[in-house]
Design a protein around this motif. Structure first.
Motif, PDB file in Angstrom:
ATOM      1  N   SER A  22      46.817 -15.059  13.516  1.00 37.03           N
ATOM      2  CA  SER A  22      46.610 -13.345  13.179  1.00 37.03           C
ATOM      3  C   SER A  22      45.541 -13.462  12.556  1.00 37.03           C
ATOM      4  O   SER A  22      45.318 -12.591  12.482  1.00 37.03           O
ATOM      5  N   PHE A  23      46.213 -13.947  11.441  1.00 38.41           N
ATOM      6  CA  PHE A  23      45.262 -13.821   9.810  1.00 38.41           C
ATOM      7  C   PHE A  23      43.920 -14.147  10.320  1.00 38.41           C
ATOM      8  O   PHE A  23      42.855 -13.991  10.045  1.00 38.41           O
ATOM      9  N   PHE A  24      43.363 -15.511  10.768  1.00 37.65           N
ATOM     10  CA  PHE A  24      42.522 -16.275  11.304  1.00 37.65           C
ATOM     11  C   PHE A  24      41.547 -15.476  12.444  1.00 37.65           C
ATOM     12  O   PHE A  24      40.472 -14.924  12.139  1.00 37.65           O
ATOM     13  N   MET A  25      42.699 -14.858  13.251  1.00 35.37           N
ATOM     14  CA  MET A  25      41.821 -13.657  14.095  1.00 35.37           C
ATOM     15  C   MET A  25      41.167 -12.719  13.578  1.00 35.37           C
ATOM     16  O   MET A  25      40.279 -12.611  14.229  1.00 35.37           O
ATOM     17  N   VAL A  26      42.163 -11.837  12.397  1.00 35.94           N
ATOM     18  CA  VAL A  26      41.748 -10.641  11.931  1.00 35.94           C
ATOM     19  C   VAL A  26      40.420 -11.270  11.340  1.00 35.94           C
ATOM     20  O   VAL A  26      39.455 -10.527  11.547  1.00 35.94           O
ATOM     21  N   LEU A  59      35.076  -4.055  14.444  1.00 43.71           N
ATOM     22  CA  LEU A  59      35.677  -3.392  12.734  1.00 43.71           C
ATOM     23  C   LEU A  59      36.987  -3.077  12.819  1.00 43.71           C
ATOM     24  O   LEU A  59      38.068  -3.506  12.010  1.00 43.71           O
ATOM     25  N   ALA A  60      37.085  -2.036  13.406  1.00 48.68           N
ATOM     26  CA  ALA A  60      38.137  -1.275  13.792  1.00 48.68           C
ATOM     27  C   ALA A  60      39.861  -2.458  14.464  1.00 48.68           C
ATOM     28  O   ALA A  60      40.852  -1.223  13.839  1.00 48.68           O
ATOM     29  N   ARG A  65      45.050  -4.681  13.669  1.00 45.29           N
ATOM     30  CA  ARG A  65      45.621  -5.877  13.498  1.00 45.29           C
ATOM     31  C   ARG A  65      45.876  -6.551  11.997  1.00 45.29           C
ATOM     32  O   ARG A  65      47.064  -6.782  11.758  1.00 45.29           O
ATOM     33  N   ALA A  66      44.757  -6.326  11.482  1.00 41.18           N
ATOM     34  CA  ALA A  66      45.585  -6.726  10.222  1.00 41.18           C
ATOM     35  C   ALA A  66      46.553  -5.464   9.012  1.00 41.18           C
ATOM     36  O   ALA A  66      46.844  -5.931   8.675  1.00 41.18           O
ATOM     37  N   ILE A  70      50.154  -6.655   7.848  1.00 40.59           N
ATOM     38  CA  ILE A  70      50.891  -6.651   6.710  1.00 40.59           C
ATOM     39  C   ILE A  70      52.073  -5.977   7.179  1.00 40.59           C
ATOM     40  O   ILE A  70      53.052  -6.749   6.433  1.00 40.59           O
ATOM     41  N   ASN A  71      52.143  -5.394   7.796  1.00 37.48           N
ATOM     42  CA  ASN A  71      53.605  -4.594   8.534  1.00 37.48           C
ATOM     43  C   ASN A  71      54.725  -5.597   8.905  1.00 37.48           C
ATOM     44  O   ASN A  71      56.185  -5.147   8.350  1.00 37.48           O
TER      45      ASN A  71
END
Length: 82
Positions: A22-26, A59-60, A65-66, A70-71
């Motif tokens: 998920s971090f990579f995709m963000v 961007l949105a 996703r970020a 984080i949540n």
């Protein structure tokens, strides 16, 4: 009893892999969005309005996703405390 501990540990490892993905995709969404909005990337093939609109969408979506990532980190931190 040990089976449940092993299952919980394997779920945690799988969860960590999903968070890394998920971090990579963000990063991918944000990089593509910035690339489309602020550079001349694909300027010959895509009209300017469509390129900027899709870049803003990326961007949105990257920000969304970020936020969710984080949540999920906060939720896991709270679950570990209990």
């Amino acid at each position: 009893m040990t089976f449940f501990k092993f299952e919980r540990k394997s779920l945690k490892i799988g969860n960590n892999i999903l968070k890394c993905f998920s971090f990579f995709m963000v990063l991918v969404y944000l990089a593509l969005g910035f690339g489309l909005v602020f550079t001349r990337l694909f300027h010959e093939r895509i009209p300017d309005f469509q390129k900027k609109a899709f870049g803003i969408f990326l961007l949105a979506y990257g920000c969304f996703r970020a936020y969710r990532l984080i949540n999920s980190f906060k939720k896991d931190e709270n679950d570990d405390e209990n």
